[in-house]
Scaffold this active site. Structure first.
Site, PDB file in Angstrom:
ATOM      1  N   CYS A  82       1.019  -1.065   0.331  1.00  0.00           N
ATOM      2  CA  CYS A  82       0.069  -0.090   0.026  1.00  0.00           C
ATOM      3  C   CYS A  82       1.111   1.249  -0.031  1.00  0.00           C
ATOM      4  O   CYS A  82       1.811   1.205  -1.594  1.00  0.00           O
ATOM      5  CB  CYS A  82      -1.192  -0.445   1.372  1.00  0.00           C
ATOM      6  SG  CYS A  82      -1.952   0.609   0.804  1.00  0.00           S
ATOM      7  N   HIS A 172      -3.199  -5.276   1.570  1.00  0.00           N
ATOM      8  CA  HIS A 172      -2.809  -5.690   2.743  1.00  0.00           C
ATOM      9  C   HIS A 172      -2.709  -6.447   3.215  1.00  0.00           C
ATOM     10  O   HIS A 172      -3.797  -7.006   3.634  1.00  0.00           O
ATOM     11  CB  HIS A 172      -3.318  -4.805   3.956  1.00  0.00           C
ATOM     12  CG  HIS A 172      -2.832  -2.955   4.350  1.00  0.00           C
ATOM     13  ND1 HIS A 172      -2.787  -2.659   4.407  1.00  0.00           N
ATOM     14  CD2 HIS A 172      -4.114  -2.191   3.397  1.00  0.00           C
ATOM     15  CE1 HIS A 172      -2.478  -1.254   4.354  1.00  0.00           C
ATOM     16  NE2 HIS A 172      -2.970  -1.090   3.436  1.00  0.00           N
ATOM     17  N   GLU A 174      -0.325  -8.644   5.307  1.00  0.00           N
ATOM     18  CA  GLU A 174      -0.977  -9.026   6.664  1.00  0.00           C
ATOM     19  C   GLU A 174      -2.322  -8.519   7.416  1.00  0.00           C
ATOM     20  O   GLU A 174      -2.037  -8.891   8.401  1.00  0.00           O
ATOM     21  CB  GLU A 174       0.235  -7.495   7.232  1.00  0.00           C
ATOM     22  CG  GLU A 174      -0.584  -6.018   7.255  1.00  0.00           C
ATOM     23  CD  GLU A 174      -0.293  -5.083   6.174  1.00  0.00           C
ATOM     24  OE1 GLU A 174      -0.985  -4.101   6.146  1.00  0.00           O
ATOM     25  OE2 GLU A 174      -0.978  -5.891   4.775  1.00  0.00           O
TER      26      GLU A 174
END
Length: 193
Positions: A82, A172, A174
């Site tokens: 990002c 994202h 994560e």
């Protein structure tokens, strides 16, 4: 193996949790001293999501921009998610200057922003398989240079790519339970060491 995570602002803790889950040591890099102290031990670097303009300013204020840029250009594997993707871009459509400017791509900030809102989808990612993708006001990659491999697209927009030692995603990884894109990056780091 030790992976540095830029910890000036943004989703650095979430990346650390994924690396821990994969059995990889991580270190948070908050200033130039942290980076210089750990640089020779680093197998890779993660530039997390957050606010790219703020992160770029903090990189400059902490005198970290040029040393990190030099390390990447010298081959240090880097994974930008990002805002991290925006930091790596050679050109940002809404700004006069780039930040690190190491990856041959043009990006548009907040392309998945107010007009589309945040969203979740699944899509194929080359070398990884079908993975979940969470977009939070994410950028899109408008175009890439010849040496950049497109890894994933969503709605005909480039959302993941790789150029040599640089891996980026608009989304994202994560923030999901799927660790395969991080594992892909770890494999890149192993190949470099």
């Amino acid at each position: 193996m030790k992976i540095g995570i830029l910890a000036l602002q943004g989703a650095f803790a979430e990346h650390a949790k994924v690396l821990d889950q994969l059995g990889v040591e991580s270190v948070e890099l908050r200033n130039l001293d942290d980076f210089q102290q750990d640089q020779s031990d680093l197998s890779g670097l993660i530039l997390p999501g957050g606010e790219s303009t703020t992160m770029g300013k903090l990189l400059r204020d902490q005198n970290m921009l040029l040393p990190i840029r030099e390390a990447i250009l010298s081959g240090l594997p880097v994974f930008g998610t990002c805002a991290g993707l925006i930091l790596l871009a050679k050109e940002i459509t809404s700004q006069k200057e780039s930040h690190l400017g190491t990856m041959d791509m043009v990006v548009e900030r907040n392309a998945y922003g107010r007009q589309l809102g945040s969203f979740y989808t699944e899509a194929e990612c080359k070398g990884v398989g079908k993975i979940p993708m969470t977009f939070i006001r994410g950028p899109i990659i408008s175009s890439v240079g010849e040496g950049v491999e497109i890894l994933a697209t969503v709605n005909n927009q480039i959302v993941a790519a790789q150029e040599k030692n640089m891996l980026v995603s608009s989304f994202h990884p994560e923030l999901t339970d799927d660790v395969r894109l991080h594992q892909y990056f770890i494999n890149m780091c192993k190949e470099k060491s």
